[in-house]
Motif scaffolding. Structure first.
Motif: not given
Length: 81
Positions: A19-27, A65-75
């Protein structure tokens, strides 16, 4: 009830799903899932998100928990209408 934000550094589920909080800041996953390329995959358009709006939203993968709307994860799975 305000739920805490999931912390990718300490939450074992978030770590295992990358999981990454800001998908735009990571691959992200470069693989195209359904009709969306990796660059268009976000928590806000994932089928696991449990709310239609908000910067932080509950997700079925991270109970309590909550996740960032701009996040992403493998699932990530495309949310269809």
């Amino acid at each position: 009830e305000d739920l805490p934000h999931v912390d990718a550094a300490t939450n074992p589920i978030a770590q295992s799903l990358h999981y990454i909080e800001d998908a735009n800041a990571s691959e992200r996953n470069p693989v195209t899932k359904t009709e969306l390329p990796g660059s268009e995959q976000f928590c806000h358009n994932c089928s696991f998100i449990q709310a239609d709006s908000g910067a932080w939203r509950p997700c079925t993968l991270y109970p309590g928990y909550t996740v960032s709307e701009d996040g992403w994860c493998l699932s990530w799975a495309h949310k269809t209408a």
